[in-house]
Design a protein around this motif. Structure first.
Motif, PDB file in Angstrom:
ATOM      1  N   ILE A 100       1.066  -1.000   0.007  1.00 12.57           N
ATOM      2  CA  ILE A 100       0.074   0.094  -0.069  1.00 12.57           C
ATOM      3  C   ILE A 100       0.823   1.277  -0.115  1.00 12.57           C
ATOM      4  O   ILE A 100       0.612   2.303  -0.569  1.00 12.57           O
ATOM      5  CB  ILE A 100      -0.906  -0.144   1.045  1.00 12.57           C
ATOM      6  CG1 ILE A 100      -2.007  -1.089   0.897  1.00 12.57           C
ATOM      7  CG2 ILE A 100      -1.583   1.307   1.453  1.00 12.57           C
ATOM      8  CD1 ILE A 100      -2.768  -1.532   2.277  1.00 12.57           C
ATOM      9  N   THR A 101       1.984   1.295   0.749  1.00 12.31           N
ATOM     10  CA  THR A 101       2.710   2.518   0.793  1.00 12.31           C
ATOM     11  C   THR A 101       3.594   2.632  -0.799  1.00 12.31           C
ATOM     12  O   THR A 101       3.428   3.605  -1.063  1.00 12.31           O
ATOM     13  CB  THR A 101       3.960   2.124   1.888  1.00 12.31           C
ATOM     14  OG1 THR A 101       3.282   2.014   3.113  1.00 12.31           O
ATOM     15  CG2 THR A 101       4.858   3.367   1.792  1.00 12.31           C
ATOM     16  N   GLN A 102       3.732   1.493  -1.265  1.00 13.30           N
ATOM     17  CA  GLN A 102       4.369   1.614  -2.723  1.00 13.30           C
ATOM     18  C   GLN A 102       3.113   2.209  -3.611  1.00 13.30           C
ATOM     19  O   GLN A 102       3.491   2.998  -4.346  1.00 13.30           O
ATOM     20  CB  GLN A 102       4.813   0.292  -3.339  1.00 13.30           C
ATOM     21  CG  GLN A 102       6.168  -0.164  -2.276  1.00 13.30           C
ATOM     22  CD  GLN A 102       7.388   0.698  -2.819  1.00 13.30           C
ATOM     23  OE1 GLN A 102       7.589   1.603  -2.306  1.00 13.30           O
ATOM     24  NE2 GLN A 102       8.053   0.292  -3.923  1.00 13.30           N
ATOM     25  N   LEU A 103       2.121   1.714  -3.488  1.00 12.44           N
ATOM     26  CA  LEU A 103       0.886   2.173  -4.167  1.00 12.44           C
ATOM     27  C   LEU A 103       0.854   3.515  -4.195  1.00 12.44           C
ATOM     28  O   LEU A 103       0.803   4.594  -5.058  1.00 12.44           O
ATOM     29  CB  LEU A 103      -0.298   1.465  -4.032  1.00 12.44           C
ATOM     30  CG  LEU A 103      -1.699   1.976  -4.865  1.00 12.44           C
ATOM     31  CD1 LEU A 103      -2.601   0.631  -4.921  1.00 12.44           C
ATOM     32  CD2 LEU A 103      -2.459   3.173  -4.187  1.00 12.44           C
ATOM     33  N   VAL A 104       0.712   4.194  -2.849  1.00 10.96           N
ATOM     34  CA  VAL A 104       0.499   5.880  -2.828  1.00 10.96           C
ATOM     35  C   VAL A 104       1.723   6.374  -3.177  1.00 10.96           C
ATOM     36  O   VAL A 104       1.544   7.284  -3.919  1.00 10.96           O
ATOM     37  CB  VAL A 104       0.440   5.883  -1.056  1.00 10.96           C
ATOM     38  CG1 VAL A 104       0.498   7.306  -0.728  1.00 10.96           C
ATOM     39  CG2 VAL A 104      -0.990   5.239  -0.539  1.00 10.96           C
ATOM     40  N   ALA A 105       2.840   5.882  -3.120  1.00  9.28           N
ATOM     41  CA  ALA A 105       4.158   6.523  -3.525  1.00  9.28           C
ATOM     42  C   ALA A 105       4.243   6.744  -4.930  1.00  9.28           C
ATOM     43  O   ALA A 105       4.874   7.535  -5.467  1.00  9.28           O
ATOM     44  CB  ALA A 105       5.534   5.868  -2.857  1.00  9.28           C
ATOM     45  N   SER A 106       3.681   5.627  -5.638  1.00  8.53           N
ATOM     46  CA  SER A 106       3.750   5.726  -7.117  1.00  8.53           C
ATOM     47  C   SER A 106       2.915   6.798  -7.725  1.00  8.53           C
ATOM     48  O   SER A 106       3.018   6.890  -9.025  1.00  8.53           O
ATOM     49  CB  SER A 106       3.480   4.166  -7.805  1.00  8.53           C
ATOM     50  OG  SER A 106       1.986   3.925  -7.214  1.00  8.53           O
ATOM     51  N   TYR A 107       2.014   7.298  -7.038  1.00  8.57           N
ATOM     52  CA  TYR A 107       0.974   8.084  -7.698  1.00  8.57           C
ATOM     53  C   TYR A 107       1.791   9.447  -8.097  1.00  8.57           C
ATOM     54  O   TYR A 107       1.579   9.761  -9.229  1.00  8.57           O
ATOM     55  CB  TYR A 107      -0.023   8.687  -6.776  1.00  8.57           C
ATOM     56  CG  TYR A 107      -1.029   9.606  -7.470  1.00  8.57           C
ATOM     57  CD1 TYR A 107      -2.031   9.308  -8.218  1.00  8.57           C
ATOM     58  CD2 TYR A 107      -0.727  11.137  -7.091  1.00  8.57           C
ATOM     59  CE1 TYR A 107      -2.817  10.225  -8.784  1.00  8.57           C
ATOM     60  CE2 TYR A 107      -1.466  12.098  -7.739  1.00  8.57           C
ATOM     61  CZ  TYR A 107      -2.552  11.578  -8.857  1.00  8.57           C
ATOM     62  OH  TYR A 107      -3.131  12.653  -9.220  1.00  8.57           O
ATOM     63  N   GLY A 108       2.471  10.120  -7.468  1.00 13.67           N
ATOM     64  CA  GLY A 108       3.289  11.176  -7.858  1.00 13.67           C
ATOM     65  C   GLY A 108       4.338  10.781  -9.205  1.00 13.67           C
ATOM     66  O   GLY A 108       4.175  11.614 -10.053  1.00 13.67           O
ATOM     67  N   PRO A 109       5.155  10.211  -9.170  1.00 11.14           N
ATOM     68  CA  PRO A 109       5.914   9.800 -10.309  1.00 11.14           C
ATOM     69  C   PRO A 109       5.255   9.335 -11.538  1.00 11.14           C
ATOM     70  O   PRO A 109       5.463   9.827 -12.666  1.00 11.14           O
ATOM     71  CB  PRO A 109       6.815   8.584 -10.022  1.00 11.14           C
ATOM     72  CG  PRO A 109       7.132   8.760  -8.521  1.00 11.14           C
ATOM     73  CD  PRO A 109       5.510   9.125  -7.993  1.00 11.14           C
ATOM     74  N   LEU A 110       4.003   8.689 -11.363  1.00  8.43           N
ATOM     75  CA  LEU A 110       3.424   8.115 -12.706  1.00  8.43           C
ATOM     76  C   LEU A 110       2.430   9.354 -13.037  1.00  8.43           C
ATOM     77  O   LEU A 110       2.357   9.324 -14.318  1.00  8.43           O
ATOM     78  CB  LEU A 110       2.551   7.025 -12.101  1.00  8.43           C
ATOM     79  CG  LEU A 110       3.180   5.815 -11.828  1.00  8.43           C
ATOM     80  CD1 LEU A 110       2.063   4.647 -11.343  1.00  8.43           C
ATOM     81  CD2 LEU A 110       3.794   5.245 -12.962  1.00  8.43           C
ATOM     82  N   VAL A 111       1.796  10.284 -12.334  1.00  6.08           N
ATOM     83  CA  VAL A 111       1.110  11.452 -12.736  1.00  6.08           C
ATOM     84  C   VAL A 111       1.903  12.375 -13.388  1.00  6.08           C
ATOM     85  O   VAL A 111       1.487  12.793 -14.426  1.00  6.08           O
ATOM     86  CB  VAL A 111       0.253  11.810 -11.535  1.00  6.08           C
ATOM     87  CG1 VAL A 111       0.728  12.532 -10.723  1.00  6.08           C
ATOM     88  CG2 VAL A 111      -1.106  12.418 -12.202  1.00  6.08           C
ATOM     89  N   ASP A 112       3.147  12.619 -12.864  1.00  5.15           N
ATOM     90  CA  ASP A 112       4.187  13.534 -13.345  1.00  5.15           C
ATOM     91  C   ASP A 112       4.881  13.228 -14.892  1.00  5.15           C
ATOM     92  O   ASP A 112       5.145  13.868 -15.684  1.00  5.15           O
ATOM     93  CB  ASP A 112       5.106  13.838 -12.315  1.00  5.15           C
ATOM     94  CG  ASP A 112       4.534  14.749 -11.151  1.00  5.15           C
ATOM     95  OD1 ASP A 112       3.563  15.287 -11.345  1.00  5.15           O
ATOM     96  OD2 ASP A 112       5.199  14.702 -10.218  1.00  5.15           O
ATOM     97  N   ALA A 113       4.776  11.879 -14.989  1.00  2.40           N
ATOM     98  CA  ALA A 113       5.246  11.159 -16.103  1.00  2.40           C
ATOM     99  C   ALA A 113       3.966  11.316 -17.195  1.00  2.40           C
ATOM    100  O   ALA A 113       4.252  10.819 -18.377  1.00  2.40           O
ATOM    101  CB  ALA A 113       5.599   9.986 -15.920  1.00  2.40           C
ATOM    102  N   GLY A 114       2.813  11.351 -16.827  1.00  2.00           N
ATOM    103  CA  GLY A 114       1.700  11.284 -17.679  1.00  2.00           C
ATOM    104  C   GLY A 114       1.279   9.914 -18.066  1.00  2.00           C
ATOM    105  O   GLY A 114       0.664   9.742 -19.065  1.00  2.00           O
TER     106      GLY A 114
END
Length: 152
Positions: free
Chosen positions: A16-30
């Motif tokens: 779950i921590t990885q899921l939450v942490a992945s949002y920023g890099p993924l959304v900023d990468a489009g």
């Protein structure tokens, strides 16, 4: 609690921590499809000024001109460490976030927020059923989200 149960809980917290942490890099990468995949099919993303009621709407937000403009100029969606509470196949995560945007040679905070995630275990791993984000503007709504830390 058995060692197997303790290990499962730790694995769940890390996932779950990885899921939450992945949002920023993924959304900023489009990465619209990968961002949307953080939610269940009918998962909700409720931000102050924007309500998305499905995975498809999250995908559309990432592909939108507004979001593409943000990432085209340079931005960072940073979610702080999440406090995660797990109960079987349900979980919650609470964290704060900062959206930084570039204007010319300078970077400015555009938004600070309180975030509450409701999550469920699926055959494909943990997914968000609802993420609620409220601006940290002194409002009771934002403080209420933060006060849910550790509560399912």
């Amino acid at each position: 609690m058995s060692i197997e149960e303790r290990l499962q809980r730790l694995e769940d917290v890390v996932a779950i921590t990885q899921l939450v942490a992945s949002y920023g890099p993924l959304v900023d990468a489009g990465e619209a499809e990968r961002v949307a995949d953080l939610w269940t099919e009918q998962g909700v993303y409720d931000v102050d000024e924007l309500y998305m009621g499905s995975r498809a709407e999250v995908d559309a937000m990432v592909r939108s001109d507004a979001h593409q403009g943000l990432i085209g100029n340079g931005c960072s969606h940073f979610l702080g460490p999440a406090h995660v509470a797990v109960d079987g196949d349900r979980a919650v995560a609470v964290c704060e976030s900062v959206l930084l945007v570039r204007r010319g040679d300078r970077v400015f905070p555009a938004r600070i927020g309180a975030n509450h995630f409701d999550l469920v275990r699926t055959p494909d791993g943990w997914r968000t059923t609802r993420r609620t984000t409220r601006g940290l503007d002194g409002s009771a709504d934002a403080r209420d989200l933060l006060s849910r830390t550790g509560r399912l």
